[in-house]
Design an enzyme around this catalytic site. Structure first.
Site, PDB file in Angstrom:
ATOM      1  N   LYS A   3      33.651  24.671   6.665  1.00 25.45           N
ATOM      2  CA  LYS A   3      34.692  25.352   5.893  1.00 25.45           C
ATOM      3  C   LYS A   3      34.066  26.494   5.112  1.00 25.45           C
ATOM      4  O   LYS A   3      32.887  26.432   4.748  1.00 25.45           O
ATOM      5  CB  LYS A   3      35.337  24.372   4.899  1.00 25.45           C
ATOM      6  CG  LYS A   3      36.705  24.793   4.440  1.00 25.45           C
ATOM      7  CD  LYS A   3      37.723  24.550   5.528  1.00 25.45           C
ATOM      8  CE  LYS A   3      39.127  24.459   5.033  1.00 25.45           C
ATOM      9  NZ  LYS A   3      39.967  23.736   6.003  1.00 25.45           N
ATOM     10  N   ASP A  21      39.841  14.565  19.190  1.00 27.34           N
ATOM     11  CA  ASP A  21      38.965  14.874  20.329  1.00 27.34           C
ATOM     12  C   ASP A  21      38.782  16.364  20.550  1.00 27.34           C
ATOM     13  O   ASP A  21      38.881  16.866  21.676  1.00 27.34           O
ATOM     14  CB  ASP A  21      39.499  14.219  21.616  1.00 27.34           C
ATOM     15  CG  ASP A  21      39.258  12.715  21.597  1.00 27.34           C
ATOM     16  OD1 ASP A  21      38.238  12.298  21.013  1.00 27.34           O
ATOM     17  OD2 ASP A  21      40.092  11.971  22.136  1.00 27.34           O
ATOM     18  N   LYS A  59      33.323  24.071  12.985  1.00 28.18           N
ATOM     19  CA  LYS A  59      34.636  24.718  12.993  1.00 28.18           C
ATOM     20  C   LYS A  59      35.373  24.435  11.706  1.00 28.18           C
ATOM     21  O   LYS A  59      35.354  23.314  11.191  1.00 28.18           O
ATOM     22  CB  LYS A  59      35.440  24.124  14.169  1.00 28.18           C
ATOM     23  CG  LYS A  59      36.748  24.794  14.421  1.00 28.18           C
ATOM     24  CD  LYS A  59      36.614  25.989  15.339  1.00 28.18           C
ATOM     25  CE  LYS A  59      37.885  26.810  15.422  1.00 28.18           C
ATOM     26  NZ  LYS A  59      38.073  27.679  14.247  1.00 28.18           N
TER      27      LYS A  59
END
Ligand code: GLU
Length: 474
Positions: free
Chosen positions: A108, A101, A72
C-alpha cells in the site's frame, strides 16, 4: 468519520484479529510471525514547489509480503496517512489477495496531502515526484510492485504514474503493467472503476443466498428487498448503492457523507441523490428524506445491511453495542476495530470482512495486469467465433422446429463475450467461490466463531503453503 481515539493503532487492530485467527490454526509460531510482519517499509519526504513556496511532502510505500510477486495495493491521498495506517492497509492487501486467489503479495502507498487543497497541475507534480521516488528505490514495476487507486486517487493519477514510469523505463515491453486502475484508453480495463462496489454487491448477494444463515439472523433468503445503509459515497460506496439497487433490488434507506446523514424509509434513489448533491453541495435536505442529527447516527439506523464504505475506525467499542444492522459489509478497509468486533459477534451480527468483501478492486486489477502482460484485450480472440457458433445453433433450432426467434432474442442468444462481460463474470465467480470457502472454514473449524477469523484462517493457510512450497519453512 468517528473521531479517532487517541491511542488507536490500525496495524495493532489488524494484528489482534490476525492473532485471534492464528490461534485457530496449527501452524508454527515462526511462520505466523513471518506472515504477519511488514517486509519492507519505505518512508520518504520530497519537496514540491507550490506557488512561490516549497512544501515537504510525507509519503510511504509499504510492501507487506513478498511471498508472491509483484506486490499489489492502492495509493491513498489523505491527511490521515501515517506509517501505521499504510502498514495496516498493506497487510490487509496480502490477506485479500490470498483469499481471492490473486497471486500477489500485499502493498500500500500513502501520500499525506489533502488532494482538494491542490490544483490539478500541483497534484500531477506530486504524483510524478512520488513515482520517481518509487522508481529510484525499485519500489515499482510490473514484476515488483504495482500500485492502484485508493482513497483520494483515481484513474487520472494512475495515468500520471504510468507516464512517469515509461519516461524512465523507455522500451520496457511490459511497462503498462506497472500500475492498474488506469483509464481504459491508456491500457486500463473496462469494469475496473466500479469493480470494488460490484464485488461488494456479489459478496452480499452470496451471503444472503444461504437460507440457514439468513434464518439465524431472522431474515428471509435473497438480497431483493433488503434495506441498506451506506456510509460514504465515494467510488466504492456509490457503486455499491447503484449496483445493489439496480441489480439486487435493494432498498437504500440511509446514507452518510462528510456533511451529514439522511434517512428515507421507502428508499433513496442513488442517482437522484448524487444529482441533488452536485446541485446543492450536500446530501442533506434531499426530497422526502429526514436529516439525521449527526453523520455518525447513520451507523446506528435500523436496517438489514450496513455498509461502511468510508475509512477505518468507524465502528469502535464506543458505538458497537448500538448497531442495529443484521449484516455488516465492510466495503472500506478496517471500519470495525478488533475490540468492536467482539461486541458485534456477541450481538450475533454477521460481519463480512473487508479483506473479502472489498476484494473486487484488486481482482479486476489482476485482470488488468494480465491484459497488460498479454498485450491484448480480453475477448478479442473468441468473441466472433463464439457468436458465429451460437448463430449456427439458433439457425439449427429454427430449421428443426420450423419456428423463428425475434431479432431481439437472436441478438441476445448469439452475443459473444466482450471484455466487460468477461471481467464481470470473472469477478462474480471469484466472489462466490471465495465466500463459500470462508463459510466452509467457519462451519468446519470449530474454533472460528466469525467470518473475519475464518477469512484470516483461509488466507493464512494459503500464504503458509506458499512459504512451505518456497522451501523457507518445513
Ligand atoms: N485500493 C484497492 C484496495 O484496497 C485496490 C487495490 C488494487 O487494485 O491493487 O483493495
Amino acid at each position: 468519520m468517528a473521531k479517532h481515539q487517541e491511542h488507536y493503532s490500525f496495524f495493532d487492530s489488524v494484528v489482534e484479529s490476525f492473532d485471534r485467527a492464528a490461534a485457530c490454526t496449527k501452524l508454527p509460531k515462526g511462520l505466523l510471525e513471518q506472515i504477519k510482519a511488514c517486509n519492507a517499509v519505505y518512508q520518504m519526504r520530497f519537496p514540491v514547489k507550490i506557488g512561490s513556496d516549497y512544501q515537504v511532502i510525507e509519503a510511504y510505500r509499504v510492501q507487506h509480503s513478498h511471498h508472491r510477486l509483484p506486490t499489489k495495493g492502492g495509493i491513498r491521498y489523505s491527511m490521515g496517512v501515517n506509517q501505521d495506517e499504510v502498514m495496516a492497509l498493506a497487510s490487509l492487501m496480502t490477506y485479500k489477495c490470498a483469499l481471492v486467489d490473486v497471486p500477489f503479495g500485499g502493498a500500500k502507498g500513502g501520500v499525506k496531502i489533502d488532494p482538494k487543497s491542490y490544483t490539478t497541475k500541483q497534484l500531477q507534480m506530486i504524483t510524478r515526484r512520488y513515482t520517481t521516488e518509487l522508481i529510484r528505490k525499485n519500489f515499482i514495476g510490473p514484476g515488483i510492485d504495482v500500485p492502484a487507486p485508493d482513497y483520494g486517487t483515481g484513474s487520472r493519477e494512475m495515468a500520471w504514474i504510468l507516464d512517469t514510469y515509461q519516461t524512465f523505463k523507455n522500451g520496457e515491453i511490459d511497462a503498462a503493467g506497472c500500475v492498474t486502475g488506469k483509464p481504459v484508453n491508456q491500457n486500463g480495463i473496462r469494469g475496473r472503476t466500479e469493480a470494488t462496489g460490484r464485488g461488494v454487491f456479489y459478496g452480499l448477494r452470496e451471503a444472503c443466498s444461504h437460507a440457514d444463515d439468513m434464518k439465524a439472523l431472522g431474515l428471509t433468503p435473497g438480497i431483493a428487498g433488503k434495506t441498506m445503509v451506506v456510509q460514504g459515497l465515494g467510488n466504492v460506496g456509490y457503486h455499491t448503492c447503484k449496483i445493489s439497487q439496480e441489480e439486487g433490488d435493494v432498498k437504500i434507506v440511509g446514507v452518510a457523507e462528510y456533511e451529514g446523514a439522511i434517512y428515507k424509509e421507502d428508499g433513496i434513489d442513488i442517482d437522484k441523490l448524487m444529482k441533488h448533491r452536485a446541485k446543492t453541495g450536500s446530501i442533506l435536505n434531499f426530497e422526502g428524506a429526514k436529516n439525521l442529527k449527526k453523520r455518525e447516527d447513520a451507523l446506528e439506523l435500523k436496517c438489514d445491511i450496513l455498509v461502511p464504505a468510508a475509512l477505518e475506525n468507524q465502528i469502535t467499542k464506543a458505538n458497537a453495542s448500538k448497531i442495529k444492522a443484521k449484516i455488516i459489509g465492510e466495503a472500506a478497509n478496517g471500519p470495525v476495530t478488533a475490540e468492536a468486533d467482539v461486541i458485534l459477534n456477541k450481538k450475533g451480527i454477521l460481519t463480512i470482512p473487508d479483506m473479502y468483501i472489498n476484494a473486487g478492486g484488486v481482482t479486476v486489477s489482476y485482470f488488468e495486469w494480465l491484459k497488460n502482460l498479454s498485450h491484448m484485450r480480453f475477448g478479442r480472440m473468441q468473441k466472433r467465433f463464439d457468436s458465429n457458433s451460437y448463430m449456427n445453433l439458433v439457425n439449427l433450432v429454427e430449421r428443426t422446429t420450423g419456428k423463428s426467434v425475434s431479432n431481439k432474442e437472436r441478438n441476445f442468444l448469439t452475443k459473444g463475450a466482450d471484455e466487460v462481460d468477461l471481467v464481470r463474470s470473472g469477478l462474480e465467480e471469484t466472489m462466490i467461490v471465495a465466500y463459500n470457502s470462508i463459510r466452509d472454514i467457519k462451519r468446519k473449524n470449530k474454533k472460528t466463531q466469525d467470518m473475519r477469523s475464518a477469512a484470516f484462517v483461509c488466507a493464512i493457510e494459503k500464504i503458509a503453503s506458499d512459504y512451505m512450497n518456497l522451501g523457507i519453512f518445513p
